[in-house]
Design a protein around this motif. Sequence first.
Motif, mmCIF file in Angstrom:
data_model
loop_
_atom_site.group_PDB
_atom_site.id
_atom_site.type_symbol
_atom_site.label_atom_id
_atom_site.label_comp_id
_atom_site.label_asym_id
_atom_site.label_seq_id
_atom_site.Cartn_x
_atom_site.Cartn_y
_atom_site.Cartn_z
ATOM 1 N N ALA A 1 6.371 13.270 -0.847
ATOM 2 C CA ALA A 1 7.161 13.984 0.152
ATOM 3 C C ALA A 1 7.311 13.173 1.447
ATOM 4 N N ASP A 2 6.764 11.941 1.467
ATOM 5 C CA ASP A 2 6.904 11.111 2.680
ATOM 6 C C ASP A 2 8.369 10.925 2.998
ATOM 7 N N ARG A 3 8.699 11.038 4.260
ATOM 8 C CA ARG A 3 10.106 10.939 4.655
ATOM 9 C C ARG A 3 10.701 9.580 4.341
ATOM 10 N N ASN A 4 9.868 8.554 4.316
ATOM 11 C CA ASN A 4 10.406 7.213 4.045
ATOM 12 C C ASN A 4 10.953 7.095 2.628
ATOM 13 N N PHE A 5 10.453 7.886 1.743
ATOM 14 C CA PHE A 5 10.820 7.733 0.338
ATOM 15 C C PHE A 5 11.599 8.909 -0.214
ATOM 16 N N SER A 6 11.619 9.986 0.534
ATOM 17 C CA SER A 6 12.251 11.171 -0.014
ATOM 18 C C SER A 6 12.714 12.086 1.099
ATOM 19 N N LYS A 63 0.840 -1.191 0.000
ATOM 20 C CA LYS A 63 0.000 0.000 0.000
ATOM 21 C C LYS A 63 0.882 1.251 0.000
ATOM 22 N N ASN A 64 1.883 1.240 0.909
ATOM 23 C CA ASN A 64 2.793 2.391 0.955
ATOM 24 C C ASN A 64 3.518 2.592 -0.360
ATOM 25 N N MET A 65 3.913 1.461 -0.967
ATOM 26 C CA MET A 65 4.687 1.563 -2.206
ATOM 27 C C MET A 65 3.826 2.053 -3.357
HETATM 28 C C1 NAG Z 1 7.481 4.803 7.100
HETATM 29 O O1 NAG Z 1 8.171 3.723 7.704
HETATM 30 C C2 NAG Z 1 7.666 3.339 8.972
HETATM 31 C C3 NAG Z 1 8.560 2.270 9.539
HETATM 32 O O2 NAG Z 1 9.154 1.472 8.564
HETATM 33 C C4 NAG Z 1 6.207 2.870 8.821
HETATM 34 O O3 NAG Z 1 5.701 2.515 10.072
HETATM 35 C C5 NAG Z 1 5.387 3.997 8.207
HETATM 36 O O4 NAG Z 1 4.072 3.562 7.978
HETATM 37 C C6 NAG Z 1 5.994 4.454 6.902
HETATM 38 N N1 NAG Z 1 5.250 5.587 6.373
HETATM 39 C C7 NAG Z 1 4.922 5.699 5.093
HETATM 40 C C8 NAG Z 1 4.145 6.910 4.729
HETATM 41 O O5 NAG Z 1 5.250 4.882 4.262
#
Ligand code: NAG
Length: 372
Positions: free
Chosen positions: A79-84, A45-47
Amino acid sequence: MGLRLRAAVVALISTTLLSPTVQAVDLGSVLADQANLTTFRGLVKNMVESILKYHILKKAIDMPSIVKGDSIWAPTMLADRNFSTVTGGQHLILTKQPGGEVVLTSGFATRGTVVTEDLAFDDGLVQVIDSVMRVPETLDATARGAYTDLTAFVGALYAAGLYDEVAGWKDVTIFAPRNAAFQQLAGTFSRMDEADLRRVLRYHVVPGRVSHVWELRNASTLATADGSGDGTEVAVTRHTNFIYVNSAEIVQADVLIANGVIHLVDNVLNPRRPDARPDVELTTAQPPVFTPLGTATATGSDVPTPFATHLPCTGTLEENCQATSSQATGGPTGTSGGAASSNAGGALPRCTGLTGAGVGIGLAVGAVMAGL
Ligand SMILES: *[C@@H]1O[C@H](CO)[C@@H](O)[C@H](O)[C@H]1NC(C)=O
Ligand SMILES: *[C@@H]1O[C@H](CO)[C@@H](O)[C@H](O)[C@H]1NC(C)=O
Ligand SMILES: *[C@@H]1O[C@H](CO)[C@@H](O)[C@H](O)[C@H]1NC(C)=O
């Protein structure tokens, strides 16, 4: 907002090019029914969301407005910190070729060409492109998976204990020497102490600033992360089509990573030689600015690459990497050709980072849109 965007993008792609059965939502509900897959579902979902966001520009850009030969840096909704970790959102580069076609550059050496321009909708424009753009990944993942000519530099960052620092910075420009540059100085580096190595490596990193190649002006200087001595800045020289940093030539420009941009250079920069400038008349490569120590070493893919063994991937982990790699290359749904691009999903092991492994979620063509 996430849902609305997703619905809009899928709908637009289906009405213009894909069969209407392509629905990201279905994948989600299938996975939701499998209790043991909930973690995976979260990742997917995040990806999916991040890939789609990466295909939506913050501001509409109409293609005729781009001048032939020019490049534009276009921020996206990602702009999510996990990806950018790039200020203002991760971006794509749009370049108008001399022939007039617009080429998009994304992460992992993935490029696409706009095949249908400026489809207008209520709030913006859709640009149909011939491949799915790839979200830029970490320095480590990019070196392993797309630009193997970076493995000495990235290995050296690990060896010097600097990797986390550099990968953790927001907004960087990195001048990364390619492997051959380290190979020809193998003897010098084997004798260098860690403090010196750290200093040399920091001299290759410009923190707090993402400078694309077209922004590197002749005779300008950039402040590096090495603040310890005389060589705290590097200088840019432009001559005809060549661009140099100190005396090192940029041989591959604008490699996008999660926290900025990399330009590959053909020599290691020396903070003790900040005055090094290219001999622009030279028809061969510029000479190294370190004194070569030990016996002269050859360069090339058969020659051991200094520091490459410091990439944290050994033994059993290596097998895991292979598994990840084949999943990423094969793709869960076997996309129909369109997503293929130069080095994406390369054969080399990828040990870390899940981001981007899911490219090809069923989209054979992409679209970049703006204005939502
Ligand atoms: C970012 O990573 C954290 C931990 O891996 C996760 O809990 C969170 O849902 C992620 N956020 C997004 C927007 O992907
Ligand atoms: C989920 O995984 C556990 C062990 O990891 C297994 O015992 C169980 O049968 C699995 N459930 C399903 C529905 O596959
Ligand atoms: C670039 O800057 C150098 C000085 O660093 C100058 O000698 C040279 O003429 C400049 N080249 C162009 C094309 O402006």
